[in-house]
Motif scaffolding. Structure first.
Motif, PDB file in Angstrom:
ATOM      1  N   GLU A  95      46.375  53.101  70.562  1.00 13.94           N
ATOM      2  CA  GLU A  95      45.444  53.072  69.430  1.00 13.94           C
ATOM      3  C   GLU A  95      45.108  51.729  69.188  1.00 13.94           C
ATOM      4  O   GLU A  95      44.055  51.574  68.672  1.00 13.94           O
ATOM      5  N   LYS A 145      44.900  49.314  70.964  1.00 14.24           N
ATOM      6  CA  LYS A 145      44.131  48.703  72.044  1.00 14.24           C
ATOM      7  C   LYS A 145      42.595  49.454  72.272  1.00 14.24           C
ATOM      8  O   LYS A 145      42.037  49.421  73.135  1.00 14.24           O
ATOM      9  N   ARG A 146      42.635  50.593  71.570  1.00  9.80           N
ATOM     10  CA  ARG A 146      41.678  51.640  71.704  1.00  9.80           C
ATOM     11  C   ARG A 146      41.570  52.195  72.792  1.00  9.80           C
ATOM     12  O   ARG A 146      40.653  52.491  73.385  1.00  9.80           O
ATOM     13  N   ILE A 147      42.845  52.449  73.453  1.00  7.99           N
ATOM     14  CA  ILE A 147      42.964  53.283  74.650  1.00  7.99           C
ATOM     15  C   ILE A 147      43.350  54.890  74.291  1.00  7.99           C
ATOM     16  O   ILE A 147      44.064  54.907  73.649  1.00  7.99           O
ATOM     17  N   ARG A 148      42.491  55.557  75.198  1.00  7.57           N
ATOM     18  CA  ARG A 148      42.698  57.151  75.083  1.00  7.57           C
ATOM     19  C   ARG A 148      43.790  57.517  76.039  1.00  7.57           C
ATOM     20  O   ARG A 148      43.830  57.403  76.999  1.00  7.57           O
ATOM     21  N   THR A 179      45.693  48.263  80.891  1.00  8.19           N
ATOM     22  CA  THR A 179      44.339  48.867  80.857  1.00  8.19           C
ATOM     23  C   THR A 179      43.480  48.036  79.682  1.00  8.19           C
ATOM     24  O   THR A 179      44.103  47.802  78.550  1.00  8.19           O
ATOM     25  N   GLU A 204      40.549  47.164  76.963  1.00  5.38           N
ATOM     26  CA  GLU A 204      40.376  48.041  75.566  1.00  5.38           C
ATOM     27  C   GLU A 204      39.112  49.086  75.836  1.00  5.38           C
ATOM     28  O   GLU A 204      38.419  48.764  76.543  1.00  5.38           O
ATOM     29  N   GLY A 205      39.529  50.178  75.297  1.00  2.00           N
ATOM     30  CA  GLY A 205      38.319  51.254  75.418  1.00  2.00           C
ATOM     31  C   GLY A 205      38.848  51.999  76.801  1.00  2.00           C
ATOM     32  O   GLY A 205      37.972  52.982  77.105  1.00  2.00           O
ATOM     33  N   GLY A 206      39.886  51.755  77.233  1.00  3.55           N
ATOM     34  CA  GLY A 206      40.218  52.510  78.570  1.00  3.55           C
ATOM     35  C   GLY A 206      40.867  53.813  78.306  1.00  3.55           C
ATOM     36  O   GLY A 206      40.905  54.278  77.124  1.00  3.55           O
ATOM     37  N   ARG A 207      41.350  54.375  79.454  1.00  3.00           N
ATOM     38  CA  ARG A 207      41.998  55.596  79.530  1.00  3.00           C
ATOM     39  C   ARG A 207      43.443  55.524  80.197  1.00  3.00           C
ATOM     40  O   ARG A 207      43.232  55.094  81.232  1.00  3.00           O
ATOM     41  N   ASP A 219      45.541  54.866  85.126  1.00  2.00           N
ATOM     42  CA  ASP A 219      45.126  54.161  84.365  1.00  2.00           C
ATOM     43  C   ASP A 219      43.726  53.638  85.002  1.00  2.00           C
ATOM     44  O   ASP A 219      43.543  53.676  86.226  1.00  2.00           O
TER      45      ASP A 219
END
Length: 474
Positions: free
Chosen positions: A340, A342-345, A378, A380-383, A401
Motif C-alpha cells: 500500500e 507503493k500503491r501496489i495491488r 514493481t 507504483e500503481g502496479g500489481r 509482478d
C-alpha cells in the motif's frame, strides 16, 4: 645405492604386472605341460599294451594250431624273439606259479611270478637284448584243452622308444619354459609401457595442478577401455574442482564487494558527521543512515550463514502438513502495508484444500523472498499476484509482478550468489543478491524446482514446484 635402485625398479607397477602375469603364464604352462606329458605317456603305454595283446592273440592261435602249450610256444618264439622294434619276452607258468617254459636268455629278466595284474611295468636291472630300463608286461591266463590245465602267460616288451619320446618331450619343455617366461616378461613390459606412460601423464598433470592452475587436463587415449574411463573421470573431477574454486573466488570477490560498499558508506557518513556535524539532528540522521547500512550487512551475513548451513547440511528440518491457502493469505496480509505504501495491488488465487508436507518456516522464507522482490521491483500503481495450484503429485507456487522483468540472458544467473541485474532492479533499495539463491536451495531441498518466466502482461513470474509428500533434505 644399487639395491635401492633395484627395489625402486622392481616396485614399478609395470614391472610388477609383467612379473605377476608372467608367473601366472609360467604356472599355466607347467600345468598344461604336465597334463600333455600325462596324456602322451598314457597314449604311448596304451599303444604298447595294444602290441602286447595282439601278440597274446598270436600266441593263443599258435597253441591251438600246434595242439599244446609247449609246441605253440616254440613256434611263437621263432617269430618274435629277435625283432628289432618291440621284441617280445615271454614265459609260461603253471597255475601253481611254476615255470612251464621260458627261453634261457629270458631267465635274468623274469624274476617275478604271478601278480594277478593284467598290465604292469617292471625295471630290468640286467641287459635284455642289450636293453635295460622299463618293460611293459601283460599277464593273461590260457587253458590247454589237451591237458585240461590252466597256465599263466607273461608277455613283455621294452619301453625304450616310449621312454625316449618322453625324455625328449621333457627336454623340450625344460628348454622352452624359461624362454617362454623370459619372452612373456619382455612382452609384458612392452605391453605395460603404454598404461605406465598414461599413469605417468596422470601423475604429471596432477602434480601441476594448484589453486592457481586448474586448467590442466589429461589426454584421452584412443582405446575405449578402463584407462580412458579413468582419464574421463579425472578430467570430470578436475572440471568440478575448477568450478568449485571458481565459485569460491567469485564468492570471495562478490562478498568482499558487497560488504565493502556498505562499510565504505558507513565510514563516509561518520567522517562527514565528525567533520561537519554541528547539531544533534545531523548526528541522529547520520546514526539512522549507519543503522540502515548495518541492517543490510546483518541481513547479508545472516543469508551467508544460512547458505553455509545448507552447504554443510546442518539445516534443522521440521516438516509438517501445511495449508497453502492459509499460508498464502498470511503472506499477503504481511506484505499488504508495504504494498500500500507503493500503491501496489496485491492479489491472491489460492486453490482450496491444498496440503503440503514441508518445513513451514523455510517455505515462509521462500515466499517472503519472492514477494519482497516482486514488491520491490514493481513500479507504483502496479500489481503483484500470488497463485497456488495443485495436481495429484505436486503443488505449484507462482509469484507474478508487472515490473521490468528478467532479461533472457540473466535467467540462468539470477539464482547465483550475489548476482545483481542492471540498474532496473538495483539502486538504493537493492538487496543482497542472496534471496533467490536461498529460494533455490529451499526448493531443491524439498525435491522441487524454481525458475522464472515472462509475464504475458509484462514483468516476471517466479514458478516453484514442490512434491506433496517428499521429506526435505539439505
Amino acid at each position: 645405492m644399487l639395491s635401492k635402485r633395484l627395489r625402486n625398479y622392481l616396485g614399478r607397477l609395470d614391472i610388477r604386472l609383467a612379473v605377476y602375469y608372467s608367473s601366472a603364464l609360467l604356472f599355466l604352462a607347467i600345468a598344461i605341460s604336465w597334463f600333455l606329458y600325462y596324456r602322451l605317456e598314457h597314449n604311448l603305454t596304451k599303444q604298447v599294451d595294444g602290441i602286447l595283446i595282439d601278440e597274446f592273440h598270436e600266441l593263443t592261435l599258435e597253441i591251438e594250431e600246434e595242439g599244446g602249450v609247449r609246441e605253440g610256444v616254440q613256434g611263437f618264439a621263432k617269430d618274435v624273439v629277435w625283432r628289432k622294434y618291440y621284441p617280445i619276452l615271454f614265459q609260461v607258468l603253471s597255475a601253481q606259479n611254476q615255470v612251464v617254459t621260458r627261453p634261457v636268455e629270458f631267465e635274468a629278466f623274469f624274476t617275478f611270478g604271478i601278480r594277478n595284474q593284467e598290465y604292469f611295468t617292471v625295471i630290468a636291472r640286467h641287459d635284455v637284448h642289450g636293453i635295460k630300463g622299463h618293460f611293459r608286461v601283460l599277464e593273461r591266463r590260457i587253458a590247454d584243452k589237451a591237458s585240461n590245465k590252466e597256465y599263466v602267460v607273461h608277455l613283455a616288451t621294452h619301453l625304450k622308444r616310449t621312454d625316449k619320446i618322453l625324455e625328449n618331450y621333457i627336454e623340450n619343455i625344460v628348454s622352452a619354459i624359461p624362454v617362454i617366461f623370459a619372452a612373456s616378461i619382455l612382452l609384458g613390459l612392452f605391453i605395460a609401457k603404454k598404461p605406465r606412460d598414461i599413469l605417468k601423464e596422470i601423475i604429471g598433470v596432477t602434480n601441476k595442478i594448484t589453486s592457481e592452475n586448474l586448467s590442466e587436463r589429461l589426454t584421452l587415449p584412443e582405446a575405449r577401455d578402463e584407462i580412458r574411463q579413468l582419464s574421463i573421470t579425472i578430467n570430470s573431477m578436475l572440471d568440478r574442482i575448477e568450478g568449485a574454486f571458481e565459485q569460491i573466488r567469485q564468492f570471495t570477490g562478490d562478498a568482499s564487494h558487497e560488504l565493502r560498499t556498505p562499510l565504505a558508506a558507513i565510514k563516509g557518513e561518520i567522517e562527514v558527521a565528525l567533520t561537519h556535524g554541528e547539531s544533534s539532528r545531523e548526528y541522529r540522521e547520520t546514526l539512522f543512515n549507519c543503522l540502515e547500512r548495518v541492517e543490510d550487512i546483518i541481513r547479508m551475513v545472516n543469508g551467508l550463514i544460512l547458505i553455509s548451513r545448507f552447504d554443510e547440511k546442518e539445516i534443522d528440518w521440521q516438516p509438517t502438513e501445511i495449508d497453502l491457502a492459509a499460508l498464502a493469505a498470511e503472506i499477503i496480509e504481511f506484505f499488504r502495508p508495504l504494498a500500500e505504501g507503493k500503491r501496489i495491488r496485491l492479489e491472491m488465487q489460492a486453490a482450496e484444500s491444498v496440503i503440503l508436507y514441508a518445513d513451514r518456516s523455510n517455505i515462509l522464507r521462500l515466499l517472503n523472498n519472492l514477494m519482497e522482490n516482486a514488491i520491490k521491483f514493481t513500479p507504483e500503481g502496479g500489481r503483484v499476484r500470488l497463485r497456488t495450484q495443485c495436481s495429484r503429485e505436486e503443488v505449484v507456487l507462482r509469484v507474478e509482478d508487472n515490473g521490468p522483468g528478467i532479461p533472457p540472458a540473466a535467467r540462468e544467473n539470477i539464482f547465483h550468489r550475489f548476482y545483481q541485474i542492471n540498474a532496473a532492479r538495483s539502486g538504493r533499495g537493492r538487496g543482497t543478491g542472496l534471496g533467490l539463491h536461498i529460494c533455490q536451495r529451499i526448493a531443491e531441498a524439498h525435491g522441487g524446482k524454481i525458475w522464472v518466466e515472462d509475464n504475458p502482461g509484462g514483468g516476471a513470474v517466479f514458478v516453484v514446484t514442490l512434491p506433496k509428500d517428499k521429506t526435505p533434505v539439505a
